[in-house]
Design a protein around this motif. Structure first.
Motif, PDB file in Angstrom:
ATOM      1  N   VAL A 138       0.840  -1.204   0.000  1.00 33.16           N
ATOM      2  CA  VAL A 138       0.000   0.000   0.000  1.00 33.16           C
ATOM      3  C   VAL A 138       0.870   1.247   0.000  1.00 33.16           C
ATOM      4  CG1 VAL A 138      -1.689   1.337   1.316  1.00 33.16           C
ATOM      5  CG2 VAL A 138      -1.948  -1.142   1.112  1.00 33.16           C
ATOM      6  N   HIS A 167      -5.461   2.480  -6.499  1.00 35.70           N
ATOM      7  CA  HIS A 167      -5.756   2.413  -5.067  1.00 35.70           C
ATOM      8  C   HIS A 167      -7.074   1.696  -4.756  1.00 35.70           C
ATOM      9  CE1 HIS A 167      -2.617   5.303  -3.506  1.00 35.70           C
ATOM     10  NE2 HIS A 167      -2.509   5.448  -4.820  1.00 35.70           N
ATOM     11  N   VAL A 177      -6.895  -0.807  -1.708  1.00 33.35           N
ATOM     12  CA  VAL A 177      -6.211  -0.378  -0.483  1.00 33.35           C
ATOM     13  C   VAL A 177      -6.879  -0.953   0.764  1.00 33.35           C
ATOM     14  CG1 VAL A 177      -5.862   1.625   1.021  1.00 33.35           C
ATOM     15  CG2 VAL A 177      -5.082   1.701  -1.345  1.00 33.35           C
TER      16      VAL A 177
END
Length: 228
Positions: A84, A121, A124
């Motif tokens: 991440v 993302h 995430v």
């Protein structure tokens, strides 16, 4: 050690820049302002929006990156969390490497770039959940009260919502056929009842899948009420 080794794959100048931008103050943007501004998505306004995001997104992304590097209990060193953090570093680099937005062509290029960042993302939340699970597997079961971690996750996810909202709103303003009562991705007549109902149905579906049963959920209130 793992975190330092992974950071070595990024140029020091990039890491120094993250430190610098992470120390800057972010600018708050209200839904009211976003709705008013987005009601007239002219080319000039879109350029202005891109110019703002070009300066604002690196601050928000850098702040989250620095937090990901300094989590307690060794969470920062878990493989999922390192992944991440790398996504955030890559996104910071992409935005900072993009030239100054001066005209419509620049704005369109910038918009395509932040669309890709938003996709990068997408995972995430499950990846962070995996990182927390990796941490729990490594520590004493009797010492699993991780209040600091929970507080971080609350801040992190709220910030993530803000970043994705800013990107999503800018991208959505390019839609020439918006949904009724929508300004970008903001629904101007959203129903709290519908939101609560959808959330409860999602939660029940998860319970049914994981445990084979789920409680009934009753939602009380004015079914016709909408915001604002």
């Amino acid at each position: 050690m793992a975190a330092k080794k992974a950071l070595a794959s990024f140029p020091k100048v990039l890491l120094d820049e993250v430190e610098k931008w992470g120390g800057r103050k972010q600018t708050g943007v209200s839904l009211r302002y976003m709705t008013k501004f987005g009601s007239q998505p002219t080319s000039r306004n879109l350029v202005f929006s891109a110019q703002f995001l070009h300066k604002e997104l690196p601050i928000r992304i850098a702040r989250r990156t620095l937090e990901l590097q300094s989590l307690p209990f060794g969470l920062s060193q878990k493989p999922a969390v390192l992944k991440v953090r790398d996504w955030y570093l890559e996104s910071f680099h992409d935005i900072r490497s993009f030239p100054e937005v001066k005209d419509t062509n620049d704005e369109l290029g910038f918009t395509n770039m932040i669309k890709m960042i938003k996709v990068r993302h997408n995972n995430v939340v499950p990846m962070m959940a995996l990182g927390v699970q990796q941490l729990k597997n490594d520590i004493n079961p009797k010492a699993r009260k991780l209040d600091e971690i929970h507080q971080f996750l609350d801040r992190f996810y709220m910030s993530r919502i803000g970043i994705r909202m800013l990107i999503g709103q800018h991208v959505a303003l390019h839609d020439h056929n918006p949904q009724p009562d929508c300004v970008g991705c903001i629904h101007t007549k959203v129903s709290p009842m519908d939101v609560a109902r959808n959330a409860s149905e999602d939660a029940r579906a998860i319970c049914l899948r994981e445990y084979g049963s789920a409680p009934d959920v009753n939602i009380y209130g004015d079914q016709c009420f909408t915001f604002p």
